[in-house]
Design an enzyme around this catalytic site. Structure first.
Site, PDB file in Angstrom:
ATOM      1  N   ASN A 129      -5.654   4.024  -2.911  1.00 50.15           N
ATOM      2  CA  ASN A 129      -6.999   3.528  -2.527  1.00 50.15           C
ATOM      3  C   ASN A 129      -7.773   2.951  -3.707  1.00 50.15           C
ATOM      4  OD1 ASN A 129      -6.264   5.434  -0.333  1.00 50.15           O
ATOM      5  ND2 ASN A 129      -8.297   4.857   0.402  1.00 50.15           N
TER       6      ASN A 129
ATOM      7  N   TYR B 104      -1.893  -0.753  11.067  1.00 50.30           N
ATOM      8  CA  TYR B 104      -2.036  -1.366   9.737  1.00 50.30           C
ATOM      9  C   TYR B 104      -0.840  -1.011   8.852  1.00 50.30           C
ATOM     10  CZ  TYR B 104      -3.301  -1.653   4.820  1.00 50.30           C
ATOM     11  OH  TYR B 104      -3.260  -1.900   3.456  1.00 50.30           O
TER      12      TYR B 104
ATOM     13  N   THR C 105       0.822  -1.219   0.000  1.00 47.99           N
ATOM     14  CA  THR C 105       0.000   0.000   0.000  1.00 47.99           C
ATOM     15  C   THR C 105       0.854   1.266   0.000  1.00 47.99           C
ATOM     16  OG1 THR C 105      -1.506   1.265   1.414  1.00 47.99           O
ATOM     17  CG2 THR C 105      -0.095  -0.292   2.526  1.00 47.99           C
ATOM     18  N   ASP C 106       0.272   2.361  -0.488  1.00 48.80           N
ATOM     19  CA  ASP C 106       0.972   3.655  -0.445  1.00 48.80           C
ATOM     20  C   ASP C 106       1.086   4.185   0.993  1.00 48.80           C
ATOM     21  OD1 ASP C 106      -1.718   4.298  -0.063  1.00 48.80           O
ATOM     22  OD2 ASP C 106      -1.795   5.828  -1.635  1.00 48.80           O
ATOM     23  N   GLU C 107       0.288   3.600   1.916  1.00 43.64           N
ATOM     24  CA  GLU C 107       0.292   4.114   3.293  1.00 43.64           C
ATOM     25  C   GLU C 107       1.617   3.905   4.003  1.00 43.64           C
ATOM     26  OE1 GLU C 107      -2.996   3.226   5.736  1.00 43.64           O
ATOM     27  OE2 GLU C 107      -4.432   3.429   4.115  1.00 43.64           O
TER      28      GLU C 107
ATOM     29  N   LYS D 210       2.299  -3.357   7.332  1.00 43.65           N
ATOM     30  CA  LYS D 210       2.536  -3.501   5.884  1.00 43.65           C
ATOM     31  C   LYS D 210       3.956  -3.051   5.557  1.00 43.65           C
ATOM     32  CE  LYS D 210       0.118  -4.600   2.988  1.00 43.65           C
ATOM     33  NZ  LYS D 210      -0.224  -5.950   2.426  1.00 43.65           N
TER      34      LYS D 210
HETATM   35  P1  NAD Z   1      -9.623  -7.306   2.325  1.00 39.34           P
HETATM   36  O1  NAD Z   1      -9.632  -7.031   3.788  1.00 39.34           O
HETATM   37  O2  NAD Z   1     -10.853  -7.057   1.520  1.00 39.34           O
HETATM   38  O3  NAD Z   1      -9.238  -8.845   2.080  1.00 39.34           O
HETATM   39  C1  NAD Z   1      -8.225  -9.476   2.803  1.00 39.34           C
HETATM   40  C2  NAD Z   1      -8.393 -10.984   2.629  1.00 39.34           C
HETATM   41  O4  NAD Z   1      -7.313 -11.638   3.348  1.00 39.34           O
HETATM   42  C3  NAD Z   1      -9.699 -11.537   3.204  1.00 39.34           C
HETATM   43  O5  NAD Z   1     -10.305 -12.412   2.279  1.00 39.34           O
HETATM   44  C4  NAD Z   1      -9.270 -12.273   4.471  1.00 39.34           C
HETATM   45  O6  NAD Z   1     -10.102 -13.369   4.799  1.00 39.34           O
HETATM   46  C5  NAD Z   1      -7.862 -12.721   4.085  1.00 39.34           C
HETATM   47  N1  NAD Z   1      -7.014 -12.970   5.263  1.00 39.34           N
HETATM   48  C6  NAD Z   1      -6.851 -12.171   6.352  1.00 39.34           C
HETATM   49  N2  NAD Z   1      -6.003 -12.753   7.233  1.00 39.34           N
HETATM   50  C7  NAD Z   1      -5.599 -13.926   6.664  1.00 39.34           C
HETATM   51  C8  NAD Z   1      -4.722 -14.963   7.080  1.00 39.34           C
HETATM   52  N3  NAD Z   1      -4.077 -14.917   8.270  1.00 39.34           N
HETATM   53  N4  NAD Z   1      -4.543 -16.010   6.245  1.00 39.34           N
HETATM   54  C9  NAD Z   1      -5.191 -16.090   5.068  1.00 39.34           C
HETATM   55  N5  NAD Z   1      -6.045 -15.140   4.618  1.00 39.34           N
HETATM   56  C10 NAD Z   1      -6.245 -14.071   5.414  1.00 39.34           C
HETATM   57  O7  NAD Z   1      -8.382  -6.515   1.750  1.00 39.34           O
HETATM   58  P2  NAD Z   1      -8.174  -5.813   0.318  1.00 39.34           P
HETATM   59  O8  NAD Z   1      -8.690  -4.445   0.373  1.00 39.34           O
HETATM   60  O9  NAD Z   1      -8.620  -6.747  -0.734  1.00 39.34           O
HETATM   61  O10 NAD Z   1      -6.572  -5.707   0.294  1.00 39.34           O
HETATM   62  C11 NAD Z   1      -5.790  -6.740  -0.275  1.00 39.34           C
HETATM   63  C12 NAD Z   1      -4.326  -6.338  -0.224  1.00 39.34           C
HETATM   64  O11 NAD Z   1      -4.125  -5.139  -0.953  1.00 39.34           O
HETATM   65  C13 NAD Z   1      -3.807  -6.073   1.187  1.00 39.34           C
HETATM   66  O12 NAD Z   1      -2.512  -6.593   1.279  1.00 39.34           O
HETATM   67  C14 NAD Z   1      -3.795  -4.558   1.286  1.00 39.34           C
HETATM   68  O13 NAD Z   1      -2.793  -4.126   2.179  1.00 39.34           O
HETATM   69  C15 NAD Z   1      -3.480  -4.174  -0.145  1.00 39.34           C
HETATM   70  N6  NAD Z   1      -3.966  -2.855  -0.586  1.00 39.34           N
HETATM   71  C16 NAD Z   1      -5.282  -2.525  -0.436  1.00 39.34           C
HETATM   72  C17 NAD Z   1      -5.746  -1.312  -0.939  1.00 39.34           C
HETATM   73  C18 NAD Z   1      -7.203  -0.908  -0.827  1.00 39.34           C
HETATM   74  O14 NAD Z   1      -7.553   0.214  -1.193  1.00 39.34           O
HETATM   75  N7  NAD Z   1      -8.105  -1.775  -0.366  1.00 39.34           N
HETATM   76  C19 NAD Z   1      -4.844  -0.441  -1.569  1.00 39.34           C
HETATM   77  C20 NAD Z   1      -3.501  -0.810  -1.679  1.00 39.34           C
HETATM   78  C21 NAD Z   1      -3.078  -2.028  -1.198  1.00 39.34           C
HETATM   79  O1  DAU Z   2      -4.158   3.909   0.475  1.00 43.02           O
HETATM   80  C1  DAU Z   2      -4.386   2.541   0.392  1.00 43.02           C
HETATM   81  C2  DAU Z   2      -5.214   2.083   1.577  1.00 43.02           C
HETATM   82  O2  DAU Z   2      -6.553   2.523   1.333  1.00 43.02           O
HETATM   83  C3  DAU Z   2      -5.186   0.581   1.787  1.00 43.02           C
HETATM   84  O3  DAU Z   2      -3.883   0.203   2.129  1.00 43.02           O
HETATM   85  C4  DAU Z   2      -6.156   0.149   2.898  1.00 43.02           C
HETATM   86  O4  DAU Z   2      -6.197  -1.266   2.988  1.00 43.02           O
HETATM   87  C5  DAU Z   2      -7.539   0.674   2.549  1.00 43.02           C
HETATM   88  O5  DAU Z   2      -8.440   0.373   3.603  1.00 43.02           O
HETATM   89  C6  DAU Z   2      -7.488   2.183   2.317  1.00 43.02           C
HETATM   90  O6  DAU Z   2      -7.175   2.875   3.567  1.00 43.02           O
HETATM   91  P1  DAU Z   2      -7.970   4.200   4.022  1.00 43.02           P
HETATM   92  O7  DAU Z   2      -7.856   4.289   5.490  1.00 43.02           O
HETATM   93  O8  DAU Z   2      -7.568   5.343   3.191  1.00 43.02           O
HETATM   94  O9  DAU Z   2      -9.456   3.735   3.555  1.00 43.02           O
HETATM   95  P2  DAU Z   2     -10.910   3.865   4.232  1.00 43.02           P
HETATM   96  O10 DAU Z   2     -11.872   3.340   3.205  1.00 43.02           O
HETATM   97  O11 DAU Z   2     -10.961   3.287   5.584  1.00 43.02           O
HETATM   98  O12 DAU Z   2     -11.090   5.434   4.361  1.00 43.02           O
HETATM   99  C7  DAU Z   2     -10.914   6.316   3.262  1.00 43.02           C
HETATM  100  C8  DAU Z   2     -11.020   7.745   3.782  1.00 43.02           C
HETATM  101  O13 DAU Z   2     -12.377   8.005   4.183  1.00 43.02           O
HETATM  102  C9  DAU Z   2     -10.172   8.000   5.008  1.00 43.02           C
HETATM  103  O14 DAU Z   2      -9.653   9.320   4.932  1.00 43.02           O
HETATM  104  C10 DAU Z   2     -11.158   7.883   6.176  1.00 43.02           C
HETATM  105  C11 DAU Z   2     -12.456   8.371   5.569  1.00 43.02           C
HETATM  106  N1  DAU Z   2     -13.715   7.762   6.074  1.00 43.02           N
HETATM  107  C12 DAU Z   2     -13.794   6.410   6.182  1.00 43.02           C
HETATM  108  C13 DAU Z   2     -14.951   5.800   6.596  1.00 43.02           C
HETATM  109  C14 DAU Z   2     -15.052   4.296   6.731  1.00 43.02           C
HETATM  110  C15 DAU Z   2     -14.810   8.586   6.354  1.00 43.02           C
HETATM  111  O15 DAU Z   2     -14.757   9.819   6.241  1.00 43.02           O
HETATM  112  N2  DAU Z   2     -15.977   7.977   6.754  1.00 43.02           N
HETATM  113  C16 DAU Z   2     -16.094   6.620   6.889  1.00 43.02           C
HETATM  114  O16 DAU Z   2     -17.195   6.142   7.243  1.00 43.02           O
END
Ligand code: NAD
Ligand code: DAU
Length: 330
Positions: A175, A146, A119-121, A150
């Site tokens: 995101n 988190y 992630t970019d975080e 990562k």
């Molecule tokens: P998500 O939470 O939707 O899915 C995570 C999955 O991992 C789930 O299916 C969960 O059951 C599984 N999991 C959790 N713990 C586990 C374990 N111990 N063993 C096996 N499986 C396990 O997450 P996502 O949003 O799909 O993110 C996927 C990846 O992408 C993550 O590594 C996250 O850091 C990265 N990422 C997410 C975003 C985003 O915006 N969502 C952006 C950049 C990077």
């Molecule tokens: O940047 C990549 C990351 O993006 C991933 O690594 C993470 O897995 C993914 O969850 C996401 O992280 P954020 O914390 O940015 O995402 P989230 O959807 O939780 O929140 C997005 C923004 O919206 C953040 O600034 C918080 C805000 N927010 C979130 C929720 C759930 C609100 O204002 N209201 C809400 O109800």
């Protein structure tokens, strides 16, 4: 090619499996997923080329036996939600650090190609008026349990490449939005709140900026890196999609036929990162990747349509998620 996809029942992993079935006829997929609250069997395609194994990436025997049988690992599995990590960091340490360690050790033993999805975080945040964006040279500076776990997992991958010759690449994406995202996350939470007649919830003043990318653009980049990325390299994935949270909520309200001001402010997230922004020049110029989804508003409209049409997919998660937010005061 036999591909092991960890976390393939989660949001991005499940979309990756679907994209793979559509675009790579020669690939079979094993999904390794613990099916935590975030994993959903309904997201995994019912297809003869896909096998779902329920298990923990931190289980060394299971991981070893699966990695041994596959040509490559794409590692999505993680605890992924910042708000949960602020409430209870331990599962993040277990999965993101210990789980990644077990996968790396198995890939080392069996000399298996490994792609680590991050992630970019890990880079922390930027000021709103900072002209800079994150690049692969930006120092790590994570803010939450988190993002720090990562970051730790990324650093392990780099060390395994250097010291053990692991055939690995890393990607750090911004995101994601699109179908199959858990309703705890910002965009699906607001859409499903509105479908339930509840006002959207904005943390703090809502000035925080996220750099939105469609999940399919992310996953096409992951395939590009898996096929053509240089071993040991880190690629940043982003589509120049910076939007502040208030604008996202107003756009969702408008697209769903409500007054754009009809949302409520709730308590801010502790340590809330202000702005993320990705410079994806390396990925674009070195590997020729380009995003397909240029129009965020159109992508949001399609995502809203997906949640409208798929209530049976998200409904079982909704009550528990909102009860958790109630407890957190958000
Ligand atoms: P998500 O939470 O939707 O899915 C995570 C999955 O991992 C789930 O299916 C969960 O059951 C599984 N999991 C959790 N713990 C586990 C374990 N111990 N063993 C096996 N499986 C396990 O997450 P996502 O949003 O799909 O993110 C996927 C990846 O992408 C993550 O590594 C996250 O850091 C990265 N990422 C997410 C975003 C985003 O915006 N969502 C952006 C950049 C990077
Ligand atoms: O940047 C990549 C990351 O993006 C991933 O690594 C993470 O897995 C993914 O969850 C996401 O992280 P954020 O914390 O940015 O995402 P989230 O959807 O939780 O929140 C997005 C923004 O919206 C953040 O600034 C918080 C805000 N927010 C979130 C929720 C759930 C609100 O204002 N209201 C809400 O109800």
């Amino acid at each position: 090619m036999k591909l092991l996809v960890t976390g393939g029942a989660g949001f991005i992993g499940a979309n990756f499996v679907r994209l793979t079935l559509d675009t790579r006829p020669d690939v079979t997929v094993t999904v390794l997923d613990l099916l935590t609250y975030a994993g959903n069997t309904a997201s995994v395609p019912d297809d003869p080329r896909v096998t779902l194994v329920k298990g923990d990436i931190a289980d060394p025997e299971l991981v070893d036996s699966l990695v041994r049988e596959h040509d490559a690992v794409v590692h999505f599995a993680a605890e992924s939600h910042n708000d949960n990590s602020l409430d209870d960091p331990w599962p993040f340490v277990h999965t993101n650090l210990v789980g990644t360690f077990q996968l790396l050790e198995a890939a080392r033993r069996h000399q298996t190609r490994f792609h680590h999805v991050s992630t970019d975080e890990v880079y922390g945040d930027l000021d709103l008026d900072d002209p800079a964006k994150f690049t692969p040279e930006t120092p790590y500076n994570p803010s939450s349990p988190y993002s720090s776990t990562k970051a730790g997992s990324d650093l392990m991958v780099r060390a395994w490449v250097r010291s053990f010759g692991l055939q690995a690449t890393i990607s750090n994406c911004s995101n994601n939005y699109g179908p199959l995202q858990h309703v705890e996350k910002f965009i699906p939470r607001q859409i499903t709140n509105l479908l339930d007649g509840v006002r959207p919830k904005l943390y703090g003043a809502g000035l925080n900026v996220r750099d939105w990318i469609h999940v399919d653009d992310h996953n096409r980049a992951v395939w590009t890196i898996l096929e053509r990325g240089r071993i040991g390299e880190t690629y940043l994935i982003g589509a120049d999609g910076e939007v502040d949270n208030r604008t996202v909520i107003e756009t969702i309200l408008e697209l769903m036929g409500h007054e754009p001001t009809d949302y409520e402010h709730v308590a801010d997230r502790p340590g809330h990162d202000l702005r993320y922004a990705i410079d994806a020049t390396k990925l674009r110029e070195e590997l020729g990747w380009e995003p397909v989804y240029g129009d965020f508003r159109a992508g949001l409209a399609a995502t809203i349509a997906w949640y409208r049409a798929n209530e049976s997919w998200w409904r079982p998660q909704k009550l528990e998620t909102e009860l958790r937010y109630q407890r957190l005061g958000r």
